[in-house]
Design a protein around this motif. Structure first.
Motif, mmCIF file in Angstrom:
data_model
loop_
_atom_site.group_PDB
_atom_site.id
_atom_site.type_symbol
_atom_site.label_atom_id
_atom_site.label_comp_id
_atom_site.label_asym_id
_atom_site.label_seq_id
_atom_site.Cartn_x
_atom_site.Cartn_y
_atom_site.Cartn_z
ATOM 1 N N GLY A 84 66.603 -8.807 -7.849
ATOM 2 C CA GLY A 84 65.632 -9.877 -8.089
ATOM 3 C C GLY A 84 65.369 -10.775 -6.897
ATOM 4 N N LYS A 85 66.087 -10.561 -5.807
ATOM 5 C CA LYS A 85 65.924 -11.407 -4.620
ATOM 6 C C LYS A 85 65.205 -10.648 -3.514
ATOM 7 C CE LYS A 85 70.025 -14.186 -5.477
ATOM 8 N NZ LYS A 85 71.266 -14.710 -4.898
ATOM 9 N N PRO A 86 64.338 -11.336 -2.766
ATOM 10 C CA PRO A 86 63.655 -10.668 -1.648
ATOM 11 C C PRO A 86 64.657 -10.165 -0.605
ATOM 12 C CG PRO A 86 62.644 -12.794 -2.150
ATOM 13 C CD PRO A 86 63.911 -12.716 -2.935
ATOM 14 N N VAL A 87 64.523 -8.902 -0.228
ATOM 15 C CA VAL A 87 65.460 -8.279 0.709
ATOM 16 C C VAL A 87 65.477 -9.013 2.056
ATOM 17 C CG1 VAL A 87 65.894 -6.166 2.037
ATOM 18 C CG2 VAL A 87 65.415 -6.038 -0.400
ATOM 19 N N LEU A 88 64.318 -9.390 2.565
ATOM 20 C CA LEU A 88 64.278 -10.081 3.863
ATOM 21 C C LEU A 88 64.983 -11.425 3.800
ATOM 22 C CD1 LEU A 88 60.673 -9.255 5.138
ATOM 23 C CD2 LEU A 88 62.844 -8.191 5.797
ATOM 24 N N VAL A 89 64.870 -12.109 2.682
ATOM 25 C CA VAL A 89 65.563 -13.401 2.519
ATOM 26 C C VAL A 89 67.068 -13.179 2.513
ATOM 27 C CG1 VAL A 89 65.963 -15.338 0.935
ATOM 28 C CG2 VAL A 89 63.625 -14.539 1.374
ATOM 29 N N GLU A 90 67.524 -12.101 1.874
ATOM 30 C CA GLU A 90 68.953 -11.780 1.876
ATOM 31 C C GLU A 90 69.456 -11.502 3.297
ATOM 32 O OE1 GLU A 90 71.321 -11.623 -0.752
ATOM 33 O OE2 GLU A 90 69.749 -12.722 -1.795
ATOM 34 N N HIS A 91 68.672 -10.773 4.076
ATOM 35 C CA HIS A 91 69.068 -10.493 5.464
ATOM 36 C C HIS A 91 69.083 -11.775 6.297
ATOM 37 C CE1 HIS A 91 69.556 -6.166 5.524
ATOM 38 N NE2 HIS A 91 68.480 -6.045 4.767
ATOM 39 N N TYR A 92 68.112 -12.632 6.075
ATOM 40 C CA TYR A 92 68.079 -13.913 6.795
ATOM 41 C C TYR A 92 69.326 -14.733 6.459
ATOM 42 C CZ TYR A 92 66.820 -18.568 8.304
ATOM 43 O OH TYR A 92 66.845 -19.805 8.909
ATOM 44 N N GLN A 93 69.634 -14.835 5.178
ATOM 45 C CA GLN A 93 70.803 -15.601 4.751
ATOM 46 C C GLN A 93 72.069 -15.015 5.364
ATOM 47 O OE1 GLN A 93 71.059 -16.538 0.530
ATOM 48 N NE2 GLN A 93 73.269 -16.330 0.602
ATOM 49 N N ARG A 94 72.173 -13.693 5.384
ATOM 50 C CA ARG A 94 73.347 -13.046 5.978
ATOM 51 C C ARG A 94 73.462 -13.389 7.460
ATOM 52 N NH1 ARG A 94 74.197 -6.572 6.911
ATOM 53 N NH2 ARG A 94 76.370 -6.674 7.566
ATOM 54 N N ALA A 95 72.350 -13.327 8.178
ATOM 55 C CA ALA A 95 72.382 -13.634 9.609
ATOM 56 C C ALA A 95 72.880 -15.063 9.845
ATOM 57 C CB ALA A 95 70.990 -13.443 10.226
ATOM 58 N N VAL A 96 72.340 -15.998 9.097
ATOM 59 C CA VAL A 96 72.724 -17.405 9.284
ATOM 60 C C VAL A 96 74.157 -17.647 8.838
ATOM 61 C CG1 VAL A 96 72.231 -19.788 8.589
ATOM 62 C CG2 VAL A 96 70.345 -18.223 9.096
ATOM 63 N N PHE A 97 74.515 -17.166 7.653
ATOM 64 C CA PHE A 97 75.853 -17.414 7.132
ATOM 65 C C PHE A 97 76.929 -16.757 7.995
ATOM 66 C CE2 PHE A 97 74.773 -18.351 2.374
ATOM 67 C CZ PHE A 97 74.155 -19.530 2.765
ATOM 68 N N CYS A 98 76.663 -15.564 8.509
ATOM 69 C CA CYS A 98 77.652 -14.910 9.373
ATOM 70 C C CYS A 98 77.829 -15.669 10.684
ATOM 71 C CB CYS A 98 77.263 -13.457 9.639
ATOM 72 S SG CYS A 98 77.598 -12.374 8.237
ATOM 73 N N ARG A 99 76.736 -16.166 11.245
ATOM 74 C CA ARG A 99 76.849 -16.969 12.474
ATOM 75 C C ARG A 99 77.654 -18.236 12.223
ATOM 76 N NH1 ARG A 99 71.122 -16.908 15.815
ATOM 77 N NH2 ARG A 99 71.618 -14.995 16.924
ATOM 78 N N ALA A 100 77.348 -18.923 11.149
ATOM 79 C CA ALA A 100 78.066 -20.156 10.827
ATOM 80 C C ALA A 100 79.547 -19.865 10.575
ATOM 81 C CB ALA A 100 77.431 -20.828 9.614
ATOM 82 N N THR A 101 79.833 -18.790 9.859
ATOM 83 C CA THR A 101 81.213 -18.426 9.544
ATOM 84 C C THR A 101 81.987 -18.091 10.812
ATOM 85 O OG1 THR A 101 80.547 -17.603 7.380
ATOM 86 C CG2 THR A 101 82.670 -16.839 8.221
ATOM 87 N N ALA A 102 81.377 -17.349 11.722
ATOM 88 C CA ALA A 102 82.047 -16.999 12.980
ATOM 89 C C ALA A 102 82.430 -18.268 13.742
ATOM 90 C CB ALA A 102 81.144 -16.121 13.836
ATOM 91 N N ASN A 103 81.537 -19.225 13.788
ATOM 92 C CA ASN A 103 81.822 -20.476 14.509
ATOM 93 C C ASN A 103 82.869 -21.312 13.780
ATOM 94 O OD1 ASN A 103 79.963 -19.768 16.456
ATOM 95 N ND2 ASN A 103 78.307 -20.881 15.473
ATOM 96 N N LEU A 104 82.776 -21.394 12.473
ATOM 97 C CA LEU A 104 83.752 -22.169 11.707
ATOM 98 C C LEU A 104 85.127 -21.520 11.719
ATOM 99 C CD1 LEU A 104 81.503 -23.152 8.692
ATOM 100 C CD2 LEU A 104 82.675 -24.759 10.210
ATOM 101 N N PHE A 105 85.169 -20.197 11.666
ATOM 102 C CA PHE A 105 86.452 -19.505 11.627
ATOM 103 C C PHE A 105 87.248 -19.762 12.900
ATOM 104 C CE2 PHE A 105 89.137 -16.593 9.420
ATOM 105 C CZ PHE A 105 89.948 -16.081 10.408
ATOM 106 N N GLY A 106 86.571 -19.771 14.026
ATOM 107 C CA GLY A 106 87.248 -20.041 15.296
ATOM 108 C C GLY A 106 87.913 -21.402 15.310
ATOM 109 N N GLU A 107 87.302 -22.368 14.689
ATOM 110 C CA GLU A 107 87.893 -23.703 14.635
ATOM 111 C C GLU A 107 89.082 -23.744 13.688
ATOM 112 O OE1 GLU A 107 85.379 -27.016 14.065
ATOM 113 O OE2 GLU A 107 83.897 -26.305 15.507
ATOM 114 N N PHE A 108 88.990 -23.063 12.555
ATOM 115 C CA PHE A 108 90.057 -23.091 11.560
ATOM 116 C C PHE A 108 91.338 -22.494 12.115
ATOM 117 C CE2 PHE A 108 92.351 -21.404 7.838
ATOM 118 C CZ PHE A 108 92.508 -22.580 7.150
ATOM 119 N N ALA A 109 91.228 -21.422 12.864
ATOM 120 C CA ALA A 109 92.417 -20.728 13.369
ATOM 121 C C ALA A 109 93.157 -21.530 14.420
ATOM 122 C CB ALA A 109 92.014 -19.374 13.948
#
Length: 154
Positions: A84-109
Motif C-alpha cells: 500500500g505504500k509507494p515504492v519510491l517513497v520507501e526507497h527514499y525513507q531507507r536512504a535517509v534512515f540508513c544515513r542517519a543510523t550510520a551517523n548515530l551509530f558511530g556516536e553511540f559506540a
C-alpha cells in the motif's frame, strides 16, 4: 522501560521536508532502525535532518526532472506500490534512515571510553559502513540505476 531506567517510548515528532520529498518521523526511525531511546530528541532530529539534506542534495537533479514531467511529489512519480505504500517513497525513507543510523551509530559506540567502548567503536564502523551501503543502494534505485555498479567512459 529499558535497562537504563529510561522509557522505551518513541519520539512523537515529524520533520517537515521540502514539499516534494515526504516528511519523516523520528519515531519511525527509532522503531525501524532500533535507535536507542537514550538519545535525546535533539540528537536524533539533528542527524535525521542532516541525512534528509544530504539525500535531497543527491537527488536534486532527479527531483527537477520529475517535476518537469509534472510530478508534484515523489509519491506521484510512480504507481508502483508495495504493502500500500509507494515504492519510491520507501526507497527514499531507507536512504535517509540508513544515513542517519550510520551517523548515530558511530556516536553511540564511542560514548564509553573503556576497552569495551573501543571494541564497540571498531565494530561500529563496520555497521556504519553497512548502513551507508544500504543508503547508497536506495539512492541508486531512486536515480534509476538498478545495479550497484556504474561505469563511465572517461
Amino acid at each position: 522501560m529499558s535497562f537504563t531506567g529510561k522509557t522505551d517510548s518513541y519520539l512523537n515528532s515529524t520533520l517537515e521536508n521540502n514539499g516534494f520529498f515526504p516528511d519523516l518521523s523520528l519515531g519511525d526511525l527509532q522503531r525501524l532502525y532500533r535507535i536507542p531511546a537514550e538519545y535525546s530528541k535533539e540528537k536524533v532530529e539533528h542527524h535525521l535532518r542532516l541525512a534528509m539534506l544530504d539525500t535531497n542534495d543527491d537527488l536534486a537533479e532527479r527531483q527537477a526532472a520529475w517535476q518537469a514531467e509534472g510530478h508534484n511529489t515523489l509519491a506521484e512519480v510512480s504507481d508502483e506500490r508495495l504493502g500500500g505504500k509507494p515504492v519510491l517513497v520507501e526507497h527514499y525513507q531507507r536512504a535517509v534512515f540508513c544515513r542517519a543510523t550510520a551517523n548515530l551509530f558511530g556516536e553511540f559506540a564511542t560514548v564509553t571510553r573503556r576497552e569495551i567502548g573501543e571494541n564497540q567503536a571498531k565494530e561500529g564502523e563496520g555497521i556504519a559502513k553497512m548502513y551507508r551501503a544500504q543508503a547508497d543502494r536506495a539512492l541508486r534505485y531512486l536515480l534509476g540505476r538498478k545495479t550497484t555498479i556504474t561505469a563511465e567512459l572517461i
